[in-house]
Design an enzyme around this catalytic site. Structure first.
Site, mmCIF file in Angstrom:
data_model
loop_
_atom_site.group_PDB
_atom_site.id
_atom_site.type_symbol
_atom_site.label_atom_id
_atom_site.label_comp_id
_atom_site.label_asym_id
_atom_site.label_seq_id
_atom_site.Cartn_x
_atom_site.Cartn_y
_atom_site.Cartn_z
ATOM 1 N N ASP A 107 -122.191 36.225 -6.513
ATOM 2 C CA ASP A 107 -123.253 34.797 -6.425
ATOM 3 C C ASP A 107 -123.847 34.404 -5.188
ATOM 4 O OD1 ASP A 107 -123.983 31.392 -7.225
ATOM 5 O OD2 ASP A 107 -123.916 31.998 -8.325
ATOM 6 N N ASP A 153 -131.845 30.540 -7.611
ATOM 7 C CA ASP A 153 -131.274 29.441 -7.508
ATOM 8 C C ASP A 153 -132.251 28.479 -6.551
ATOM 9 O OD1 ASP A 153 -129.170 27.197 -7.602
ATOM 10 O OD2 ASP A 153 -127.872 27.999 -6.348
ATOM 11 N N ARG A 177 -130.258 26.851 -15.636
ATOM 12 C CA ARG A 177 -129.048 26.019 -15.524
ATOM 13 C C ARG A 177 -129.843 24.374 -15.958
ATOM 14 N NH1 ARG A 177 -125.208 26.400 -11.991
ATOM 15 N NH2 ARG A 177 -125.211 23.904 -12.624
ATOM 16 N N ASP A 199 -123.455 22.036 -11.370
ATOM 17 C CA ASP A 199 -122.697 22.588 -11.434
ATOM 18 C C ASP A 199 -120.952 21.897 -12.031
ATOM 19 O OD1 ASP A 199 -124.467 24.238 -9.874
ATOM 20 O OD2 ASP A 199 -122.672 24.215 -8.031
#
Ligand SMILES: *[C@@H]1O[C@H](CO)[C@@H](O)[C@H](O)[C@H]1NC(C)=O
Ligand SMILES: *[C@@H]1O[C@H](CO)[C@@H](O)[C@H](O)[C@H]1NC(C)=O
Ligand SMILES: *[C@@H]1O[C@H](CO)[C@@H](O)[C@H](O)[C@H]1NC(C)=O
Length: 438
Positions: free
Chosen positions: A79, A158, A215, A219
């Site tokens: 990540d 992201d 996503r 989170d």
């Protein structure tokens, strides 16, 4: 009580036009660094836990040697915080030279040599969330090519330090750029999470055409509250989200916390069960070097995995939300089978919930069921048979259930019945009926 038995069959649709890279026909499974190891870059003082090639080779060894890989946990994903703060003199991303002294291509070979796949992380913006170089639009092609050259198998892109216009251009552009490299690279888009996760700002038809998974929401953090918040959001919005999923395109409620610090064993089973109902990607974020046998048993439960990996790829739904705090979830599976989850939001004691398959919308007939976590076959059930399940506080009872007659006719073998639980299931199926818990 809200019942929606009559709309049961019609309510379960599955998506059509997936991203055409041939990947992730069932939800991807593996290990992802973020939730457990975050942006720990202090290798001087915390060498075991910092984001470094040692962390990923250690986890790769565990995936390959401790029975994970054979169950489908094959991705090992880096990540944020892996890269150097500067691009190289040709404008390419490069790994931090101190923490990844042998570079990503060597790590990639190490992972592939063990029958695993390597995922990496980028950000469509000026910087990653951790402040490392982002992928601005002019760098999309370069970064896609760099990842392909390194032998990367999956990219999580992201959306920090970005905005909606930028994302609208950037996410489809990266999809095209990955395709143009000629290397099949699974593509995880954080785009909807940055746009509230719902239409009209989010177009799930488009996401299914450009990303393998996305996503949708915040989170996950290492707590039961965080799991509940995610579960609430996903099922409150199931009419929008459920039809978006299908082979090659998945909603991603984020990582599994099982094996970390925040969940009890009952809560861990609940996360595993509800992620299986959601057809969610199964990315563990834990320390596989020290994981407890209890957490391992939940993560390695073959029937739970089999349900998650069902080849039809139809996401499940919440059917019933009782005033008592009991909820019932259902996911239709291959060969006329289905998965049922009874979930308790109570905080007092195990709750005895009485219902029947007929009440849950099943068609008339005789069914057989397998209780997933105790790994126990249940007595034959008629649709009208009233039964009681005892559900622990913040826990689940999960059943794999199928029409008795169809099973014995030898329905078409699926990955579920054959590869994962075949011999074991048949062994249970031939044992005497266990008494139903009443
Ligand atoms: C690129 O897209 C084409 C057309 O959609 C598809 O046939 C091909 O398999 C894709 N290639 C890769 C490497 O994703
Ligand atoms: C969006 O971000 C890009 C890149 O930082 C910037 O150039 C652009 O002006 C921003 N647009 C808006 C509307 O803020
Ligand atoms: C959503 O995306 C699809 C596919 O790209 C497109 O055909 C459709 O018009 C879009 N819908 C909206 C409301 O923008």
């Amino acid at each position: 009580m809200q019942r929606c038995a009559l709309t049961l069959v019609l309510a379960f649709s599955s998506a059509a036009l997936a991203l055409d890279n041939g990947l992730m026909r069932t939800p991807p499974m593996g290990w992802l660094a973020w939730e457990r190891f975050r942006c720990d870059i202090d290798c001087q003082n915390d060498p075991q836990n910092c984001i470094s090639e040692t962390l990923f080779t250690d986890m790769a060894d565990r995936l390959a040697e401790d029975g994970w890989r054979e169950l489908g946990y094959v991705y090992i994903n880096i990540d944020d915080c892996w890269s150097s703060k500067e691009r190289d003199n040709q404008g390419r991303l490069q790994a931090d030279p101190k923490r990844f002294p042998r570079g990503i291509p060597r790590l990639s070979r190490y992972i592939h040599d063990r029958g695993l796949k390597l995922g990496i992380y980028g950000d469509i913006g000026t910087h990653t969330c951790g402040g490392y170089p982002g992928t601005t639009l002019d760098k999309v092609q370069t970064d896609a090519q760099t990842f392909a050259d390194w032998g990367i198998d999956m990219l999580k892109l992201d959306g920090c330090y970005s905005n909606s216009t930028y994302q609208e251009l950037g996410y489809p552009m990266m999809s095209k750029a990955l395709n143009a490299t000629g290397r099949p690279i699974g593509y995880s888009c954080s785009w909807p999470a940055y746009q509230g996760g719902l239409p009209p700002k989010v177009n799930y038809t488009q996401l299914g055409q450009i990303c393998n998974l996305w996503r949708n929401y915040a989170d996950i953090q290492d707590s039961w509250d965080s799991v509940l918040g995610i579960v609430d959001w996903f099922f409150e919005n199931q009419d929008v989200l459920q039809p978006a999923a299908g082979p090659g395109q998945w909603n991603d409620p984020d990582m599994l916390l099982i094996g970390d610090f925040g969940l009890s064993l009952d809560q861990s089973r609940a996360q595993m069960a509800l992620w299986a109902i959601m057809a969610a990607p199964l990315f563990m974020s834990n320390d596989l070097r020290t994981i407890s046998s209890g957490a391992r048993a939940i993560l390695q439960n073959k029937v739970a995995i089999g349900i998650n990996q069902d080849q039809r790829g139809v996401q499940g739904r919440r059917l019933i939300k009782e005033k008592s705090g009991i909820e019932v979830y259902l996911r239709p599976l291959s060969n006329g089978a289905s998965a049922l989850v009874f979930f308790s939001r109570r905080t007092d004691m195990p709750y005895r919930y009485m219902t029947s398959l007929k009440t849950l919308g099943y068609t008339a007939g005789v069914y057989e069921a397998f209780d997933v976590f105790p790994e126990k076959r249940l007595p034959e059930l008629k649709d009208t048979t009233e039964f009681v399940v005892s559900v622990n506080p913040s826990g689940v009872v999960m059943w794999y259930i199928y029409p008795a007659a169809d099973w014995w006719k030898g329905a078409e073998p699926s990955r579920f019945s054959e590869k994962l639980i075949g011999p074991k299931f048949h062994r249970y199926a031939n044992e005497a009926y266990a008494p139903l818990v009443l």
